[in-house]
Structure formats: C-alpha cells, structure tokens
Scaffold this motif. Structure first.
Motif, PDB file in Angstrom:
ATOM      1  N   ILE A   1     -75.472  -6.817 -19.110  1.00 15.22           N
ATOM      2  CA  ILE A   1     -74.055  -6.757 -18.733  1.00 15.22           C
ATOM      3  C   ILE A   1     -73.461  -8.165 -18.663  1.00 15.22           C
ATOM      4  N   GLY A   2     -74.242  -9.138 -18.146  1.00 16.30           N
ATOM      5  CA  GLY A   2     -73.747 -10.509 -18.057  1.00 16.30           C
ATOM      6  C   GLY A   2     -73.413 -11.088 -19.414  1.00 16.30           C
ATOM      7  N   ILE A   3     -74.283 -10.832 -20.415  1.00 22.84           N
ATOM      8  CA  ILE A   3     -74.033 -11.336 -21.770  1.00 22.84           C
ATOM      9  C   ILE A   3     -72.800 -10.668 -22.360  1.00 22.84           C
ATOM     10  N   LEU A   4     -72.706  -9.344 -22.194  1.00 23.32           N
ATOM     11  CA  LEU A   4     -71.546  -8.631 -22.731  1.00 23.32           C
ATOM     12  C   LEU A   4     -70.247  -9.162 -22.134  1.00 23.32           C
ATOM     13  N   GLU A   5     -70.255  -9.392 -20.821  1.00 25.64           N
ATOM     14  CA  GLU A   5     -69.032  -9.848 -20.168  1.00 25.64           C
ATOM     15  C   GLU A   5     -68.751 -11.312 -20.515  1.00 25.64           C
ATOM     16  N   ASN A   6     -69.799 -12.105 -20.733  1.00 25.75           N
ATOM     17  CA  ASN A   6     -69.632 -13.506 -21.099  1.00 25.75           C
ATOM     18  C   ASN A   6     -68.954 -13.642 -22.454  1.00 25.75           C
ATOM     19  N   LYS A   7     -69.220 -12.654 -23.313  1.00 16.77           N
ATOM     20  CA  LYS A   7     -68.621 -12.666 -24.647  1.00 16.77           C
ATOM     21  C   LYS A   7     -67.330 -11.836 -24.690  1.00 16.77           C
ATOM     22  N   ASP A   8     -66.815 -11.487 -23.518  1.00 19.43           N
ATOM     23  CA  ASP A   8     -65.559 -10.725 -23.394  1.00 19.43           C
ATOM     24  C   ASP A   8     -65.613  -9.371 -24.094  1.00 19.43           C
ATOM     25  N   LEU A   9     -66.811  -8.794 -24.184  1.00 14.99           N
ATOM     26  CA  LEU A   9     -66.930  -7.449 -24.754  1.00 14.99           C
ATOM     27  C   LEU A   9     -66.622  -6.374 -23.715  1.00 14.99           C
ATOM     28  N   ILE A  10     -66.781  -6.711 -22.441  1.00 17.77           N
ATOM     29  CA  ILE A  10     -66.376  -5.815 -21.349  1.00 17.77           C
ATOM     30  C   ILE A  10     -65.655  -6.636 -20.293  1.00 17.77           C
ATOM     31  N   PHE A  11     -64.822  -5.975 -19.526  1.00 16.95           N
ATOM     32  CA  PHE A  11     -64.080  -6.601 -18.425  1.00 16.95           C
ATOM     33  C   PHE A  11     -63.344  -7.876 -18.873  1.00 16.95           C
ATOM     34  N   SER A  12     -62.643  -7.790 -20.005  1.00 15.85           N
ATOM     35  CA  SER A  12     -61.830  -8.933 -20.456  1.00 15.85           C
ATOM     36  C   SER A  12     -60.502  -8.951 -19.697  1.00 15.85           C
ATOM     37  N   ASN A  13     -59.760 -10.033 -19.825  1.00 17.13           N
ATOM     38  CA  ASN A  13     -58.464 -10.191 -19.149  1.00 17.13           C
ATOM     39  C   ASN A  13     -58.592 -10.007 -17.635  1.00 17.13           C
ATOM     40  N   LYS A  14     -59.513 -10.737 -17.018  1.00 15.39           N
ATOM     41  CA  LYS A  14     -59.750 -10.607 -15.580  1.00 15.39           C
ATOM     42  C   LYS A  14     -58.547 -11.039 -14.753  1.00 15.39           C
ATOM     43  N   GLU A  15     -57.681 -11.908 -15.359  1.00 13.68           N
ATOM     44  CA  GLU A  15     -56.548 -12.405 -14.584  1.00 13.68           C
ATOM     45  C   GLU A  15     -55.668 -11.278 -14.059  1.00 13.68           C
ATOM     46  N   ASN A  16     -55.655 -10.157 -14.801  1.00 17.29           N
ATOM     47  CA  ASN A  16     -54.756  -9.057 -14.438  1.00 17.29           C
ATOM     48  C   ASN A  16     -55.201  -8.326 -13.167  1.00 17.29           C
ATOM     49  N   TYR A  17     -56.512  -8.315 -12.897  1.00 19.67           N
ATOM     50  CA  TYR A  17     -56.996  -7.562 -11.728  1.00 19.67           C
ATOM     51  C   TYR A  17     -57.941  -8.384 -10.864  1.00 19.67           C
ATOM     52  N   PHE A  18     -57.981  -9.707 -11.110  1.00 18.08           N
ATOM     53  CA  PHE A  18     -58.907 -10.575 -10.388  1.00 18.08           C
ATOM     54  C   PHE A  18     -58.651 -10.543  -8.877  1.00 18.08           C
ATOM     55  N   ILE A  19     -57.381 -10.669  -8.471  1.00 19.77           N
ATOM     56  CA  ILE A  19     -57.055 -10.688  -7.041  1.00 19.77           C
ATOM     57  C   ILE A  19     -57.347  -9.334  -6.402  1.00 19.77           C
ATOM     58  N   ALA A  20     -56.965  -8.244  -7.078  1.00 17.78           N
ATOM     59  CA  ALA A  20     -57.206  -6.897  -6.527  1.00 17.78           C
ATOM     60  C   ALA A  20     -58.700  -6.626  -6.364  1.00 17.78           C
ATOM     61  N   TYR A  21     -59.479  -7.092  -7.358  1.00 19.65           N
ATOM     62  CA  TYR A  21     -60.921  -6.868  -7.271  1.00 19.65           C
ATOM     63  C   TYR A  21     -61.534  -7.639  -6.109  1.00 19.65           C
ATOM     64  N   ASN A  22     -61.067  -8.872  -5.873  1.00 19.65           N
ATOM     65  CA  ASN A  22     -61.594  -9.660  -4.764  1.00 19.65           C
ATOM     66  C   ASN A  22     -61.180  -9.082  -3.407  1.00 19.65           C
ATOM     67  N   ILE A  23     -59.994  -8.453  -3.364  1.00 13.06           N
ATOM     68  CA  ILE A  23     -59.625  -7.742  -2.122  1.00 13.06           C
ATOM     69  C   ILE A  23     -60.625  -6.606  -1.868  1.00 13.06           C
ATOM     70  N   PHE A  24     -61.001  -5.905  -2.948  1.00 10.11           N
ATOM     71  CA  PHE A  24     -62.028  -4.854  -2.835  1.00 10.11           C
ATOM     72  C   PHE A  24     -63.356  -5.435  -2.343  1.00 10.11           C
ATOM     73  N   LEU A  25     -63.725  -6.639  -2.883  1.00 10.54           N
ATOM     74  CA  LEU A  25     -64.969  -7.269  -2.459  1.00 10.54           C
ATOM     75  C   LEU A  25     -64.917  -7.658  -0.986  1.00 10.54           C
ATOM     76  N   ILE A  26     -63.778  -8.219  -0.554  1.00  6.14           N
ATOM     77  CA  ILE A  26     -63.638  -8.599   0.857  1.00  6.14           C
ATOM     78  C   ILE A  26     -63.858  -7.385   1.746  1.00  6.14           C
ATOM     79  N   THR A  27     -63.191  -6.287   1.402  1.00  6.85           N
ATOM     80  CA  THR A  27     -63.308  -5.055   2.205  1.00  6.85           C
ATOM     81  C   THR A  27     -64.748  -4.545   2.216  1.00  6.85           C
ATOM     82  N   SER A  28     -65.383  -4.490   1.050  1.00  5.97           N
ATOM     83  CA  SER A  28     -66.747  -3.964   0.944  1.00  5.97           C
ATOM     84  C   SER A  28     -67.735  -4.829   1.713  1.00  5.97           C
ATOM     85  N   TYR A  29     -67.630  -6.177   1.504  1.00  8.46           N
ATOM     86  CA  TYR A  29     -68.544  -7.077   2.216  1.00  8.46           C
ATOM     87  C   TYR A  29     -68.365  -6.966   3.724  1.00  8.46           C
TER      88      TYR A  29
END
Length: 665
Positions: free
Chosen positions: A162-190
């Motif tokens: 998964i790390g290689i796929l994401e490093n080559k932008d084959l999955i989860f590309s354009n993180k800028e669009n949901y980066f903040i929302a995802y980190n809010i999810f991480l804050i809540t989960s942690y």
C-alpha cells in the motif's frame, strides 16, 4: 506468610498507581508545552532554513525498530495480548519510515507538507490494528497471537504494498482535498483509544496501559500539528511535529523498559516464592499432590505421589501419569460423572474414592485453577485413609459389641429376676408346707389347697419364660418354619380374642372385636398367628389400666389382611419405638417395674409375622395407648381345601397370661 504476600501485592499496586500518575502528568505537561509552543511559533515570521531530513529519517527508523523490539520483549514477559498487537502498529511505522512516507517533508516555510508527511493507506492499517487491540475480538486476537511471525510478515507486506502504491499516487491521490478532515478523524480516533487505555490502566491498576495511552495521545497531538501546519506551513511547526513522533516513540519505549525492570523484579520475587512453595508441595509427606491440564496430561506430581505409586521417588512422571489413569478407570462411572458435574458447576469436588485393585479408599479434593496465562488446570490432592476408615469401622463394631454386651447383661439380669421370683415362691411354699406337715393340729390338705395356686402360676411363668428363650433360639438358627394351610383368619382372630375376655374382666377391661368380613380364607400358620395375637392381647391387658378398652379389628384389601390390636393404656415411649421389636427391649427395665416380662415377646411376634410373609407396625403417641397392626398376604394355597379344625389351647393361654398381676398384690 499470607500477610507477607498481601503486603507485597499491595506494594506492587501502589507502585503501578504511582507510575500511572507520573506518566499521565508527564504526557499532559509535554502536550501543553507542544501546544503552547505552537502558538509561539505562529508569531515568528523568519526562521533559518534547516536540512535535517536524512537524520530525521534515520532516527525515526531506529526508534520505530526499538519500539517493535520493546513491544515483543514486554509481551514475552507479561503475556499481554495488546502489546504484541500494538507492535504490529509499529511495524507499519517502520515500513512507512523506510519508504519515506512519514515525516519526510520540505522544511521551507512556504511549502505545504502533505505527500511526505503521512500515508493514508498505512495510517488506516495502523488505526485498524489499534481498533483490534481495544475491541473484544477474541477470535481475531487469538489468531494473531497463535501466528505471531505470520502476523508480522502479513502486516509488513501489506504496508509495503500500500505504501508503494500511495507513493506513486496510484491510490489516495490529491490528499490536499481531504488532508485536514482525515487528520480530524485521526485526532478523534487517537483520543478515543487513548481514553480507553487510560481507563483500563486505572481499573486494572496496570501502568503499562497508561504508557500506551500516553503514546497514542501524542500521536493525536501530532495530527493536530498536521492540521495547523497545513494551514500555516512553517518550518518550526514541521520540526516540532517530527519531534512529537520522537517523544511518542521514546515515552512508549521508556515505559516498556520500566515495565521490563518491574517484571524482572516481580519474577525474582515470584521465583523465590515459587521455590518455597515448590519445596513445601514437593516435600509434603502427608498428601499426594498432582497438577494436570484439561487434556489429562500430568504437569506436576510431588514425591509423595511417586512414593505412593512406586514406593520410590525416582521414577518418571509419564509412568505416574499412566498409573493414575489406569487407577481412575476402576472408579465407579456414576462417581466420575458426579465429579465432572461438580467441577463444571462449582470448579471443585471433595469426597472419598475407592480403588478396588488396591482395596484402598483415598480422601480426594479436586480444584479447577487458572494460571496467569489463562491456562485451564486441575489440582488433585489425595491421601490414603483406608487405615483411618478401618479404625472407624472397628470403633463402630466395638461400640455395637459394647452395646450388645450391655443389652445381653440387661437380659441376663432380667432373666435372673424373672427366674428368681417364681423360685423364691417355690422355696417359700415348700418351707410353709414343711412346717405345716410337722404340725399335727393343722389340716395339711387344706394348707396345700390354699397354696397350690401359687405353685401352679409360677410354674407356668417359668415354663413360659423358658419356652420363649427356646423359641427365639430356634427362630435365630432357622429351625422354626411356618406350616402353611388355608384357614379362616377371621375365626382364628375372633376365637383367640374371645378366649382372653375373662382375663380382661379381672381388671375391668372391655374388649371389642370388629370385622368387615365374616369369613376370609388365607394361607398362614394358624398356631403361629394365634400366638402372635395372644402376645399382643397379653401386652394390651398388662399395660391397660382398670376400666380401659381394647379394640381388635380386622379388614382386608387387595393385597393384605389387616389385623389391628389397639388399647388406651400407658403407651410406648417414643425413644424406644424404633427398637421395640428388637430382642430384650422393654419400656421399663428396672427391677422394680410394675409388670413382669423378659422383653422378648414382641421380638417373637415380629419373627412369627415375618415367617408368615407378613409385616407388623407400631403406632403410639406415648400418651394415648398403643396400636399394633399386622399385615398378612391376602392369598391362599391353590388346591388346598379349607377345613377349620383348629382349637384354642387353654394351656397356652394360661401360660401366656401367667405374668399378668401386680407385684404389690
């Protein structure tokens, strides 16, 4: 010893609580410092450019590797499943750092750090691992723990893929669009996971869970920095965010290191205790102690077990196991079922087990126990009590013999009294006759006529007593047998009842005979039945006061003929009612009692009834008279014609009633 154990256990709990508080306090202080520093950073406009990415990557890689090793080492020591599962999370961290997918960012102030800061795919794997560690997924946890190496390899391979796929932008590309929302999810989960582990640490008084809680909480703070850094891409914020990763790793490893030190200390204390315990158990001279698992495998057997089985302590446990298994096969199946049910329900069983091949009884207790690693074991403690039981048996036999001796002595004292009384009368009468025979002025014939009745009565008393002794002896040796014929039981009972009316009238006692049938033919020995009824009537008249009543009743049902003799006399003491049919038992055993008797009459009655295949019962409340009920089988001999030719023997009646008088008369 118990007090020492309690105090040490209490000391460990206090130590764990103190460690938990220290870790929580340090985590809060560090978090507050990081957050306050964040606000200070936001006020700084110009920072010196730094290029420390290679060092950060190497340092993170070392710390994550140490975290994995610390987790596995601590799990090996404590066997806490959560530690091994969380080690898988650090495996994902290690893969991310190796691939440059974590904290690999540009430190220029104007550059946002999204691509090299975090990999969404592997982050989801980490969150899934944390979820498994806190949720009650027993089957999944068991699968992971049972396949540790495979679990590590699978997690590493999936993370790399998964790390290689994401490093080559084959999955989860354009993180800028949901980066903040995802980190809010991480804050809540942690935060949720951190609170759960903190609560677990407090409730179970295990500080290691507070270490996990603090480490995870710092990852939540890091996610908060990621949000602020995405909005204000400053180099200082980026470096501070990286340092949070360091602190999370370092707190976790430091806590695990402290846990290892405490674990080593506890293990030493436990080892000392176990050494003492082992010596106590293994050298126990009085009890055999065996520990076995749920599959029946012997895990421990003390020296006494080996001495018990082999008469020597130097044999292998496997042979102990085979011998014990073979001996258990001899135990009654119902007892085995009882033991299993008791252990299943109460986790324990205690009782005696008889081993036929050894002719031995062992006192045994079985206890279901669980180890700290949740292994299901059973402890058996047993010892040979055959000698003790034999001693108790001999003691019981001795008490019986002693009681029998007392009864026998009472019987002989009673017999001596019974025989002495008529003999004294014989002797006194003979002395009187001797004196009168020498007195020529006295009519000797008249003197004899006046005294012959005493001689006659006491001769019959002696004869009755001797006959009873002979009869009970014949019954005991099986010489006496019932001579069955078909007879009219109604007529037998009625005739014998009518024959004693004169004796009852002498005491103004009223006798009433009643029957539901006028004639009924059954199989019995009429002479025996006559004697049994005569004895009951004799007792009834003897113990009924003047103007009393005696009732003789007869009725039948499908199976039995019921003959009832009831009086309203003095009754029979409740204390002896259960033994009244035993040999030589009397309500009044004193030699000054009002009525005579040897105490074997009712025993003969019971024997006679049983020889006729019948039963006899007693009913008395000790105050309102006594009732005897004879049950005779309601059946007759096939092909045997009935002919009543039985006549009442007056001599037998006189013999039976020879002792009915009051001593003071």
């Amino acid at each position: 010893m118990d007090n020492i154990k309690k105090s040490k256990r209490g000391g460990i709990k206090v130590q764990n609580n103190l460690s938990t508080l220290i870790i929580i306090a340090l985590t809060l202080i560090i978090s507050i410092l990081y957050i306050s520093k964040l606000f200070m950073i936001l006020k700084i406009e110009n920072l010196q450019k730094l290029n420390v990415i290679p060092f950060i990557r190497l340092f993170n890689l070392i710390l994550s590797g140490l975290a994995i090793g610390s987790c596995i080492m601590c799990y090996t020591s404590t066997k806490k499943e959560e530690l091994f599962i969380i080690s898988l999370m650090y495996v994902v961290f290690f893969v991310d750092i190796s691939l440059g997918n974590l904290d690999n960012m540009n430190l220029e102030n104007a550059t946002k750090y999204v691509d090299g800061y975090i990999t969404i795919g592997t982050s989801i794997i980490r969150m899934s691992i944390l979820a498994i560690s806190i949720l009650p997924l027993k089957k999944i946890k068991k699968l992971i723990i049972s396949n540790k190496l495979s679990s590590i390899l699978i997690v590493a391979i999936i993370s790399i893929f998964i790390g290689i796929l994401e490093n080559k932008d084959l999955i989860f590309s354009n993180k800028e669009n949901y980066f903040i929302a995802y980190n809010i999810f991480l804050i809540t989960s942690y935060l949720v996971v951190s609170i759960i582990y903190l609560e677990k640490s407090i409730s179970q008084k295990e500080y290691i869970y507070s270490v996990i809680s603090s480490s995870i909480f710092l990852f939540g703070v890091k996610a908060y920095y990621a949000i602020v850094g995405a909005i204000n891409p400053m180099a200082v914020i980026k470096l501070t965010s990286i340092s949070i990763t360091y602190m999370a790793f370092i707190i976790f490893m430091g806590g695990l290191f402290l846990e290892l030190i405490l674990s080593i200390k506890r293990n030493k204390e436990l080892e000392n205790k176990l050494t003492v315990f082992y010596q106590i158990v293994n050298e126990n001279k009085y009890s055999c102690i065996v520990l076995y698992d749920e599959d029946g495998n012997i895990k421990f057997a003390n020296k006494t077990v080996k001495n018990f089985i082999f008469k020597t302590p130097y044999r292998e446990d496997k042979k102990v196991e085979s011998v014990i298994i073979n001996k258990m096969k001899e135990v009654d199946e119902n007892l085995i079922l009882e033991i299993k049910n008791s252990i299943r329900k109460y986790r324990t069983w205690k009782g005696n087990i008889y081993i036929p091949s050894l002719d031995m009884t062992v006192e045994c207790s079985i206890q279901n126990i669980y180890t700290q690693f949740k292994e299901n074991n059973y402890a058996i403690i047993f010892k040979d009590i055959s000698a003790k039981l034999r001693s108790q048996k001999y003691l019981i036999e001795y008490e019986k013999m002693k009681k029998h001796e007392e009864v026998k002595n009472e019987f002989f004292a009673n017999i001596s009294h019974e025989l002495r009384t008529p003999l004294n009368i014989f002797y006194s009468t003979l002395q009187l006759l001797d004196i009168k025979s020498n007195d020529m002025s006295v009519d000797f014939r008249q003197v004899y006529e006046n005294n012959k009745q005493y001689l006659k009565i006491n001769c019959k008393r002696m004869l009755r007593l001797i006959n009873n002794i002979i009869d009970i002896t014949k019954i005991d040796v099986g010489f006496t047998k019932a001579k069955f014929t078909n007879c009219d039981i109604v007529r037998v009972v009625e005739d014998i009842t009518l024959s004693v009316i004169n004796y009852a009238n002498n005491k103004n006692i009223n006798i009433v005979f009643d029957t539901e049938v006028e004639e009924h033919i059954i199989k019995c020995d009429s002479s025996m039945i006559e004697r049994a009824i005569l004895n009951l009537l004799s007792n009834a008249i003897k113990f009924t006061k003047e103007n009393g009543n005696i009732f003789v009743n007869l009725y039948k049902d499908e199976n039995w003929v019921h003959i009832i003799v009831k009086d309203d006399g003095i009754g029979i003491p409740i204390s002896i009612q259960n033994i009244i049919f035993e040999r030589f038992v009397q309500g009044d055993k004193s030699l000054t009692r009002l009525n005579e008797g040897s105490g074997i009459g009712l025993s003969i009655v019971k024997s006679i009834v049983e020889l006729n295949n019948g039963e006899i019962y007693l009913y008395s409340d000790e105050e309102n008279g006594t009732e005897f009920e004879i049950l005779l089988p309601n059946e007759k001999l096939e092909g045997d014609e009935y002919e009543y030719n039985h006549e009442i023997d007056i001599d037998k009646i006189e013999l039976e009633f020879s002792d009915i008088y009051e001593l003071h008369k």
